[in-house]
Design a protein around this motif. Sequence first.
Motif, PDB file in Angstrom:
ATOM      1  N   ILE A  65       0.859  -1.180   0.000  1.00 10.91           N
ATOM      2  CA  ILE A  65       0.000   0.000   0.000  1.00 10.91           C
ATOM      3  C   ILE A  65       0.896   1.231   0.000  1.00 10.91           C
ATOM      4  O   ILE A  65       1.943   1.246   0.648  1.00 10.91           O
ATOM      5  CB  ILE A  65      -0.974   0.017   1.205  1.00 10.91           C
ATOM      6  N   SER A 123      -7.842   2.168  -4.925  1.00 11.12           N
ATOM      7  CA  SER A 123      -7.380   3.466  -4.430  1.00 11.12           C
ATOM      8  C   SER A 123      -8.549   4.188  -3.778  1.00 11.12           C
ATOM      9  O   SER A 123      -9.708   3.829  -3.961  1.00 11.12           O
ATOM     10  CB  SER A 123      -6.800   4.308  -5.569  1.00 11.12           C
ATOM     11  N   HIS A 140      -9.523   7.828  -0.897  1.00 13.29           N
ATOM     12  CA  HIS A 140      -9.080   8.981  -0.125  1.00 13.29           C
ATOM     13  C   HIS A 140      -9.991   9.173   1.091  1.00 13.29           C
ATOM     14  O   HIS A 140     -11.122   8.692   1.108  1.00 13.29           O
ATOM     15  CB  HIS A 140      -9.086  10.244  -0.985  1.00 13.29           C
ATOM     16  N   LEU A 179      -4.451  10.043   0.712  1.00  9.68           N
ATOM     17  CA  LEU A 179      -4.602   9.342  -0.568  1.00  9.68           C
ATOM     18  C   LEU A 179      -3.926   7.989  -0.429  1.00  9.68           C
ATOM     19  O   LEU A 179      -2.791   7.905   0.056  1.00  9.68           O
ATOM     20  CB  LEU A 179      -3.942  10.139  -1.698  1.00  9.68           C
ATOM     21  N   TYR A 180      -4.618   6.932  -0.825  1.00  9.93           N
ATOM     22  CA  TYR A 180      -4.015   5.607  -0.722  1.00  9.93           C
ATOM     23  C   TYR A 180      -4.277   4.810  -1.988  1.00  9.93           C
ATOM     24  O   TYR A 180      -5.270   5.015  -2.679  1.00  9.93           O
ATOM     25  CB  TYR A 180      -4.526   4.848   0.510  1.00  9.93           C
ATOM     26  N   ALA A 181      -3.346   3.923  -2.275  1.00  7.59           N
ATOM     27  CA  ALA A 181      -3.497   2.974  -3.379  1.00  7.59           C
ATOM     28  C   ALA A 181      -2.820   1.686  -2.943  1.00  7.59           C
ATOM     29  O   ALA A 181      -1.735   1.706  -2.363  1.00  7.59           O
ATOM     30  CB  ALA A 181      -2.851   3.514  -4.652  1.00  7.59           C
ATOM     31  N   TYR A 182      -3.489   0.578  -3.190  1.00  8.47           N
ATOM     32  CA  TYR A 182      -2.879  -0.706  -2.843  1.00  8.47           C
ATOM     33  C   TYR A 182      -3.225  -1.741  -3.894  1.00  8.47           C
ATOM     34  O   TYR A 182      -4.165  -1.599  -4.670  1.00  8.47           O
ATOM     35  CB  TYR A 182      -3.305  -1.176  -1.444  1.00  8.47           C
ATOM     36  N   ASN A 183      -2.391  -2.769  -3.941  1.00  9.61           N
ATOM     37  CA  ASN A 183      -2.628  -3.872  -4.861  1.00  9.61           C
ATOM     38  C   ASN A 183      -2.660  -5.176  -4.068  1.00  9.61           C
ATOM     39  O   ASN A 183      -1.983  -5.303  -3.050  1.00  9.61           O
ATOM     40  CB  ASN A 183      -1.551  -3.933  -5.957  1.00  9.61           C
TER      41      ASN A 183
END
Length: 194
Positions: free
Chosen positions: A12, A58, A60, A35-39
Amino acid sequence: ESRAARASEREINIQWYIPSLAKTSNDTETKVLLLYAYNTNAVKISDMTVFSSTSMFSGHLWIALARIISLKEKLSYLKEQVEILMQGSKSFSTSVPTSFLEQSETLKISPSNKPKMSGLKVHLDEKTEEIAKRCLSEVKALLSVVPALSSPLTEIPFDITLQSITNLEDMFDLANGCTIPEGSLLDWIISLFH
């Protein structure tokens, strides 16, 4: 190959956006944007125009600046307590008698021979465990989709290591943000965003 075009198995990335600190007349408190983005699987992007993935997410959250600053201070204190516990539990010296006539000498192990301590699980004392539960309950309340339904934690939801606490503290660093790799901390944070 660009780091932005690929991601490891699971991670993340957290970034903060701090808008102008001038408040409008109807705002009661200053807020910052998380703001976040994860896989959830490995990702490799070769063409941005046709890329689509079901394993990337993703989002926010707007969070009160005062709460972030307060939490960061509490996490810094928790990290200090974990470091103190680690210092008390590890011994980097051994006593070896050099002769029957001499007192035993203490041989120090050089820093390069020290085991990597940041990834080892820390056994918390009662006081530090309570501090951790309060900090993590506050993290949960800040990141939960429905904060009103967020109840205080009765158990610590991931392995407490110096690295996991450092990652958590870095997560609330407004100036830098962070990337948290696969592990029990990542699993817990992702669960809060659902």
